[in-house]
Design a protein around this motif. Structure first.
Motif, mmCIF file in Angstrom:
data_model
loop_
_atom_site.group_PDB
_atom_site.id
_atom_site.type_symbol
_atom_site.label_atom_id
_atom_site.label_comp_id
_atom_site.label_asym_id
_atom_site.label_seq_id
_atom_site.Cartn_x
_atom_site.Cartn_y
_atom_site.Cartn_z
ATOM 1 N N ARG A 165 -4.124 35.782 23.929
ATOM 2 C CA ARG A 165 -4.539 37.147 24.262
ATOM 3 C C ARG A 165 -5.509 37.140 25.438
ATOM 4 O O ARG A 165 -5.425 37.985 26.334
ATOM 5 C CB ARG A 165 -5.185 37.772 23.024
ATOM 6 C CG ARG A 165 -5.613 39.190 23.187
ATOM 7 C CD ARG A 165 -6.091 39.757 21.861
ATOM 8 N NE ARG A 165 -6.841 40.970 22.022
ATOM 9 C CZ ARG A 165 -6.308 42.154 22.214
ATOM 10 N NH1 ARG A 165 -5.010 42.284 22.256
ATOM 11 N NH2 ARG A 165 -7.063 43.213 22.360
ATOM 12 N N PHE A 166 -6.431 36.172 25.476
ATOM 13 C CA PHE A 166 -7.352 36.066 26.600
ATOM 14 C C PHE A 166 -6.602 35.809 27.895
ATOM 15 O O PHE A 166 -6.881 36.440 28.919
ATOM 16 C CB PHE A 166 -8.368 34.941 26.351
ATOM 17 C CG PHE A 166 -9.150 34.580 27.581
ATOM 18 C CD1 PHE A 166 -10.107 35.438 28.078
ATOM 19 C CD2 PHE A 166 -8.912 33.389 28.246
ATOM 20 C CE1 PHE A 166 -10.826 35.111 29.223
ATOM 21 C CE2 PHE A 166 -9.623 33.052 29.383
ATOM 22 C CZ PHE A 166 -10.582 33.927 29.872
ATOM 23 N N LEU A 167 -5.641 34.860 27.876
ATOM 24 C CA LEU A 167 -4.894 34.561 29.101
ATOM 25 C C LEU A 167 -4.139 35.786 29.600
ATOM 26 O O LEU A 167 -4.120 36.082 30.803
ATOM 27 C CB LEU A 167 -3.918 33.410 28.863
ATOM 28 C CG LEU A 167 -4.547 32.030 28.714
ATOM 29 C CD1 LEU A 167 -3.459 31.003 28.434
ATOM 30 C CD2 LEU A 167 -5.313 31.663 29.967
ATOM 31 N N ARG A 168 -3.501 36.529 28.696
ATOM 32 C CA ARG A 168 -2.743 37.716 29.083
ATOM 33 C C ARG A 168 -3.660 38.771 29.705
ATOM 34 O O ARG A 168 -3.368 39.328 30.761
ATOM 35 C CB ARG A 168 -2.041 38.280 27.853
ATOM 36 C CG ARG A 168 -0.983 39.283 28.164
ATOM 37 C CD ARG A 168 -0.207 39.728 26.928
ATOM 38 N NE ARG A 168 -0.121 38.717 25.902
ATOM 39 C CZ ARG A 168 -0.581 38.845 24.666
ATOM 40 N NH1 ARG A 168 -1.161 39.969 24.291
ATOM 41 N NH2 ARG A 168 -0.471 37.882 23.780
ATOM 42 N N GLN A 169 -4.804 39.028 29.072
ATOM 43 C CA GLN A 169 -5.732 40.024 29.602
ATOM 44 C C GLN A 169 -6.380 39.562 30.896
ATOM 45 O O GLN A 169 -6.631 40.366 31.798
ATOM 46 C CB GLN A 169 -6.794 40.351 28.556
ATOM 47 C CG GLN A 169 -6.233 41.139 27.406
ATOM 48 C CD GLN A 169 -7.301 41.563 26.429
ATOM 49 O OE1 GLN A 169 -8.449 41.107 26.496
ATOM 50 N NE2 GLN A 169 -6.920 42.432 25.519
ATOM 51 N N THR A 226 -8.816 30.914 17.832
ATOM 52 C CA THR A 226 -7.462 30.599 17.387
ATOM 53 C C THR A 226 -6.538 30.588 18.592
ATOM 54 O O THR A 226 -6.908 31.040 19.681
ATOM 55 C CB THR A 226 -6.960 31.635 16.370
ATOM 56 O OG1 THR A 226 -6.919 32.926 17.003
ATOM 57 C CG2 THR A 226 -7.853 31.694 15.147
ATOM 58 N N MET A 227 -5.338 30.081 18.394
ATOM 59 C CA MET A 227 -4.378 30.043 19.490
ATOM 60 C C MET A 227 -3.974 31.456 19.920
ATOM 61 O O MET A 227 -3.784 31.714 21.109
ATOM 62 C CB MET A 227 -3.143 29.246 19.054
ATOM 63 C CG MET A 227 -2.177 28.977 20.172
ATOM 64 S SD MET A 227 -2.986 27.968 21.418
ATOM 65 C CE MET A 227 -1.696 27.763 22.585
ATOM 66 N N SER A 228 -3.884 32.370 18.981
ATOM 67 C CA SER A 228 -3.544 33.748 19.351
ATOM 68 C C SER A 228 -4.664 34.387 20.172
ATOM 69 O O SER A 228 -4.397 35.187 21.074
ATOM 70 C CB SER A 228 -3.242 34.575 18.108
ATOM 71 O OG SER A 228 -4.371 34.653 17.286
ATOM 72 N N PRO A 233 -8.707 43.801 17.050
ATOM 73 C CA PRO A 233 -8.634 42.569 17.843
ATOM 74 C C PRO A 233 -9.845 42.463 18.776
ATOM 75 O O PRO A 233 -10.472 43.465 19.127
ATOM 76 C CB PRO A 233 -7.335 42.729 18.627
ATOM 77 C CG PRO A 233 -7.093 44.192 18.685
ATOM 78 C CD PRO A 233 -7.659 44.762 17.415
ATOM 79 N N LYS A 234 -10.150 41.250 19.186
ATOM 80 C CA LYS A 234 -11.293 41.024 20.076
ATOM 81 C C LYS A 234 -10.968 41.575 21.469
ATOM 82 O O LYS A 234 -9.851 41.428 21.959
ATOM 83 C CB LYS A 234 -11.598 39.530 20.161
ATOM 84 C CG LYS A 234 -12.041 38.964 18.848
ATOM 85 C CD LYS A 234 -12.271 37.475 18.927
ATOM 86 C CE LYS A 234 -12.705 36.969 17.567
ATOM 87 N NZ LYS A 234 -12.359 35.603 17.338
ATOM 88 N N ASN A 235 -11.969 42.192 22.086
ATOM 89 C CA ASN A 235 -11.750 42.746 23.424
ATOM 90 C C ASN A 235 -11.923 41.660 24.487
ATOM 91 O O ASN A 235 -12.265 40.513 24.193
ATOM 92 C CB ASN A 235 -12.670 43.938 23.673
ATOM 93 C CG ASN A 235 -14.127 43.579 23.575
ATOM 94 O OD1 ASN A 235 -14.496 42.417 23.623
ATOM 95 N ND2 ASN A 235 -14.962 44.590 23.431
#
Length: 147
Positions: free
Chosen positions: A118-122, A112-114, A92-94
Motif C-alpha cells: 500500500r505504501f509503494l502504491r501511494q 506487514t507486506m500489505s 487502513p493506515k494513511n
C-alpha cells in the motif's frame, strides 16, 4: 440597481413582449408544476392504521433472512470465523503513517507486506502528481520553450 436584478427584469420584459403578439406568442412562460403531496405524519394518521400485519409469503416480516423457506442462520463462536473478519472495522493506515513506518522506521516491527504494498502504491501516485505539477509549472515560464 444590481446587475442581476436588471438582467431578470430585462428577461421578463422580453418574454412579456414576445408573448404579447410580436412573435406570434411563441414564447410564453411555463406554468409552475408542484411536486407530489407528502403523506400525513405518523401522529396524524387514522387510529389502528399502524398495527397492520405484513402481507406476503411466510417469513416476509423477518429483516435479515433473504430466503423465505430457510430458518435464520445461527451465530457461531468467534473461533469459527476467519481472523481477517475482525480487522475490517479498523481504517487502513494513511500515507503519512506508512511514510513514518517505511522511510523513518517508526514501528517497523508491526509492518506487514500489505502495508508495504500500500505504501509503494501511494508513493508512486504521489511521485506522479509531483512530477505533473513540476511540468505544469515549467510550462508557465514565459521564456521557456518545450519541444
Amino acid at each position: 440597481m444590481s446587475l442581476l436584478r436588471w438582467c431578470c427584469q430585462a428577461s421578463v420584459r422580453s418574454l412579456a413582449s414576445a408573448s404579447s403578439g410580436i412573435s406570434g406568442g411563441a414564447l410564453r412562460p411555463s406554468v409552475p408544476r408542484l411536486g407530489p403531496k407528502k403523506a400525513k405524519a405518523a401522529g396524524k394518521a387514522a387510529p389502528g392504521a399502524g398495527t397492520a400485519v405484513p402481507s406476503g409469503p411466510p417469513g416476509a416480516g423477518q429483516l435479515f433472512n433473504i430466503y423465505a423457506e430457510r430458518d435464520d442462520e445461527k451465530i457461531m463462536p468467534d473461533s469459527h470465523y476467519p481472523s481477517w473478519l475482525w480487522n475490517l472495522d479498523t481504517p487502513p493506515k494513511n500515507y503519512g503513517e506508512l511514510t513514518m513506518m517505511f522511510v523513518h522506521g517508526v514501528d517497523i516491527e508491526e509492518a506487514t507486506m500489505s502495508d508495504y504494498q500500500r505504501f509503494l502504491r501511494q508513493h508512486r501516485k504521489m511521485v506522479i502528481k509531483i512530477n505533473n505539477l513540476r511540468l505544469k509549472r515549467s510550462k508557465r515560464r514565459p521564456g521557456l520553450k518545450i519541444t
